[in-house]
Each structure stands twice: as C-alpha cells, then as structure tokens.
Motif scaffolding. Structure first.
Motif, PDB file in Angstrom:
ATOM      1  N   ALA A 296       0.808  -1.221   0.000  1.00 21.62           N
ATOM      2  CA  ALA A 296       0.000   0.000   0.000  1.00 21.62           C
ATOM      3  C   ALA A 296       0.845   1.276   0.000  1.00 21.62           C
ATOM      4  O   ALA A 296       0.485   2.269   0.635  1.00 21.62           O
ATOM      5  N   PHE A 297       1.965   1.239  -0.665  1.00 19.69           N
ATOM      6  CA  PHE A 297       2.801   2.440  -0.769  1.00 19.69           C
ATOM      7  C   PHE A 297       3.728   2.286  -1.971  1.00 19.69           C
ATOM      8  O   PHE A 297       3.964   1.176  -2.449  1.00 19.69           O
ATOM      9  N   GLN A 298       4.199   3.420  -2.434  1.00 16.10           N
ATOM     10  CA  GLN A 298       5.224   3.384  -3.490  1.00 16.10           C
ATOM     11  C   GLN A 298       6.492   4.031  -2.931  1.00 16.10           C
ATOM     12  O   GLN A 298       7.385   3.360  -2.464  1.00 16.10           O
ATOM     13  N   CYS A 299       6.531   5.390  -2.899  1.00 18.97           N
ATOM     14  CA  CYS A 299       7.732   6.024  -2.329  1.00 18.97           C
ATOM     15  C   CYS A 299       7.751   5.918  -0.812  1.00 18.97           C
ATOM     16  O   CYS A 299       8.801   6.000  -0.195  1.00 18.97           O
ATOM     17  N   GLY A 300       6.571   5.785  -0.196  1.00 14.27           N
ATOM     18  CA  GLY A 300       6.495   5.621   1.251  1.00 14.27           C
ATOM     19  C   GLY A 300       6.483   6.917   2.044  1.00 14.27           C
ATOM     20  O   GLY A 300       6.387   6.872   3.270  1.00 14.27           O
ATOM     21  N   TYR A 301       6.560   8.050   1.363  1.00 10.09           N
ATOM     22  CA  TYR A 301       6.664   9.312   2.113  1.00 10.09           C
ATOM     23  C   TYR A 301       5.398   9.595   2.925  1.00 10.09           C
ATOM     24  O   TYR A 301       5.473  10.053   4.059  1.00 10.09           O
ATOM     25  N   CYS A 302       4.249   9.307   2.353  1.00 11.57           N
ATOM     26  CA  CYS A 302       2.989   9.592   3.063  1.00 11.57           C
ATOM     27  C   CYS A 302       2.645   8.505   4.064  1.00 11.57           C
ATOM     28  O   CYS A 302       1.729   8.675   4.872  1.00 11.57           O
ATOM     29  N   THR A 303       3.346   7.362   3.987  1.00 11.00           N
ATOM     30  CA  THR A 303       2.909   6.156   4.701  1.00 11.00           C
ATOM     31  C   THR A 303       2.830   6.310   6.219  1.00 11.00           C
ATOM     32  O   THR A 303       1.838   5.871   6.828  1.00 11.00           O
ATOM     33  N   PRO A 304       3.814   6.914   6.890  1.00 10.28           N
ATOM     34  CA  PRO A 304       3.671   7.056   8.351  1.00 10.28           C
ATOM     35  C   PRO A 304       2.409   7.823   8.733  1.00 10.28           C
ATOM     36  O   PRO A 304       1.700   7.434   9.670  1.00 10.28           O
TER      37      PRO A 304
ATOM     38  N   LEU B  16      -3.191  12.682   1.909  1.00 14.10           N
ATOM     39  CA  LEU B  16      -2.965  12.591   0.466  1.00 14.10           C
ATOM     40  C   LEU B  16      -1.750  11.713   0.168  1.00 14.10           C
ATOM     41  O   LEU B  16      -0.824  11.622   0.970  1.00 14.10           O
ATOM     42  N   CYS B  17      -1.787  11.067  -0.998  1.00 12.71           N
ATOM     43  CA  CYS B  17      -0.669  10.243  -1.445  1.00 12.71           C
ATOM     44  C   CYS B  17      -0.302  10.681  -2.861  1.00 12.71           C
ATOM     45  O   CYS B  17      -1.089  10.501  -3.787  1.00 12.71           O
ATOM     46  N   ARG B  18       0.873  11.251  -2.990  1.00 13.46           N
ATOM     47  CA  ARG B  18       1.281  11.731  -4.322  1.00 13.46           C
ATOM     48  C   ARG B  18       1.509  10.591  -5.291  1.00 13.46           C
ATOM     49  O   ARG B  18       1.481  10.782  -6.499  1.00 13.46           O
ATOM     50  N   CYS B  19       1.762   9.393  -4.761  1.00 16.09           N
ATOM     51  CA  CYS B  19       1.929   8.232  -5.640  1.00 16.09           C
ATOM     52  C   CYS B  19       0.578   7.609  -5.979  1.00 16.09           C
ATOM     53  O   CYS B  19       0.525   6.648  -6.739  1.00 16.09           O
ATOM     54  N   ALA B  20      -0.490   8.139  -5.396  1.00  8.15           N
ATOM     55  CA  ALA B  20      -1.847   7.637  -5.657  1.00  8.15           C
ATOM     56  C   ALA B  20      -1.977   6.148  -5.360  1.00  8.15           C
ATOM     57  O   ALA B  20      -2.530   5.388  -6.151  1.00  8.15           O
TER      58      ALA B  20
HETATM   59  S1  FES Z   1       3.450   6.312  -1.292  1.00  8.05           S
HETATM   60 FE1  FES Z   1       4.424   8.014  -2.216  1.00  8.05          FE
HETATM   61  S2  FES Z   1       3.315   9.704  -1.469  1.00  8.05           S
HETATM   62 FE2  FES Z   1       2.166   8.006  -0.839  1.00  8.05          FE
END
Ligand code: FES
Ligand code: FES
Length: 171
Positions: A99-107, A152-156
């Motif tokens: 459920a993540f790509q870059c992981g920045y929004c994940t926490p 929000l998740c920039r990786c959608a």
């Molecule tokens: S996983 Fe990249 S911003 Fe949400």
C-alpha cells in the motif's frame, strides 16, 4: 521567547526548550530527531505529519509545541511494539497489500488509520455515514476513503491503502 516543555513521545519522556513559534512537527523532527512524521505541505493539507496526540489524530505542522505541554504523542514508529517482530497490524497490512510506493505519506497514513479506527469504534459518524446516530459504524470502502481523506498520497496508492485498512478494520 523560549519555553521549557515536556513531551512524551513514543513512550519516552523528553524535556526540551522551544521557541513559542515551534510546531510540534518541528520539535519532533528537528529537536528530538524523530523523523517518523513527515513534512509534506507544512500547511495542514496533506496529512504526512499526522500524529496521535493524547490518543486523537492531529496534524503536527498545525500544532504549536508549547500548547501541548505534557502531551502523549505517538508517531508511526511508536505504533510498533518494538520487540523485533512487533509491527502494528496496520503496518503489517500496508506491507502485505503493497500500500505504498515512495512511502513518504505512509507514516501519516498509518497513524491516521489507527486514529480513524478508534473514532469508528467509538461510534463517531463521518460525512458519508448514512445514519449519524448509529453507534455501530460499518467501515466500508466509502467510509474508509472519507475518514482518510485528509491524507494525500502523491503516488496515488489509494487502491491498495483502502484494502490494507479494510482488512484490519474487519478482523
Ligand atoms: S506512497 Fe508516495 S506519497 Fe504516498
Ligand atoms: S505537513 Fe502537515 S498536513 Fe502536510
């Protein structure tokens, strides 16, 4: 002006002196070295900095540290129980569901999801609840999306975030 405050962060008490203009997010990241909450927009719009503040989710970038003297703060890092294999069920589910790509929004997503599950368990309605007076909240995908709409998740990665939360909600 500087003020001395005490914060309990992920189970550890810290005493620190902060400028009265310092946000909770900056106090955690810059002063305590806790980089689990992320700085995305710094304007209360993305949810990357979401924390549990005395058990309720809140945005670290909009909270002044001095206004939270003595508060109990939990970040995504603090949700794990720290025994090595002790990830929080939401953390495990996010991994399982990719459920993540870059992981920045994940926490922020995971902390917000934890707060949201507690709110639903307490019977709090959302903007899409059919019966606002119902005490049993059924967390279908629409409810989860609405209750997580501040994150929000920039990786959608929403297609996998909703099922990851749903699995934990329906255990
Ligand atoms: S996983 Fe990249 S911003 Fe949400
Ligand atoms: S960094 Fe706080 S809401 Fe975006």
């Amino acid at each position: 002006m500087d003020v001395e405050i005490t914060l309990r962060v992920d189970g550890t008490e810290h005493r620190l002196i902060v400028d009265t203009r310092t946000t909770l997010l900056d106090a955690l990241r810059e002063r305590l070295g806790n980089t689990s909450p992320k700085k995305g927009c710094d304007h209360g719009q993305c949810g990357a900095c979401t924390l549990l503040i005395d058990g309720r989710r809140g945005l670290g970038c909009l909270a002044l540290a001095v206004a939270h003297q003595g508060a109990d703060i939990v970040t995504a890092a603090g949700l794990a129980d720290g025994d090595g294999g002790g990830l929080h069920p939401l953390q495990r589910s996010f991994i399982t569901h990719d459920a993540f790509q870059c992981g920045y929004c994940t926490p922020g997503q995971i902390v917000s999801a934890a707060g949201m599950l507690s709110e639903a368990e307490a019977g709090w309605p959302s903007a899409v609840s059919k019966d606002p007076s119902a005490t049993d909240v059924v967390l279908d995908d629409e409810e989860i999306a609405e209750r997580m709409s501040g994150n929000l998740c920039r990786c959608a990665a929403y297609m996998n975030i909703v099922p990851a939360i749903s699995e934990v909600a329906h255990r």
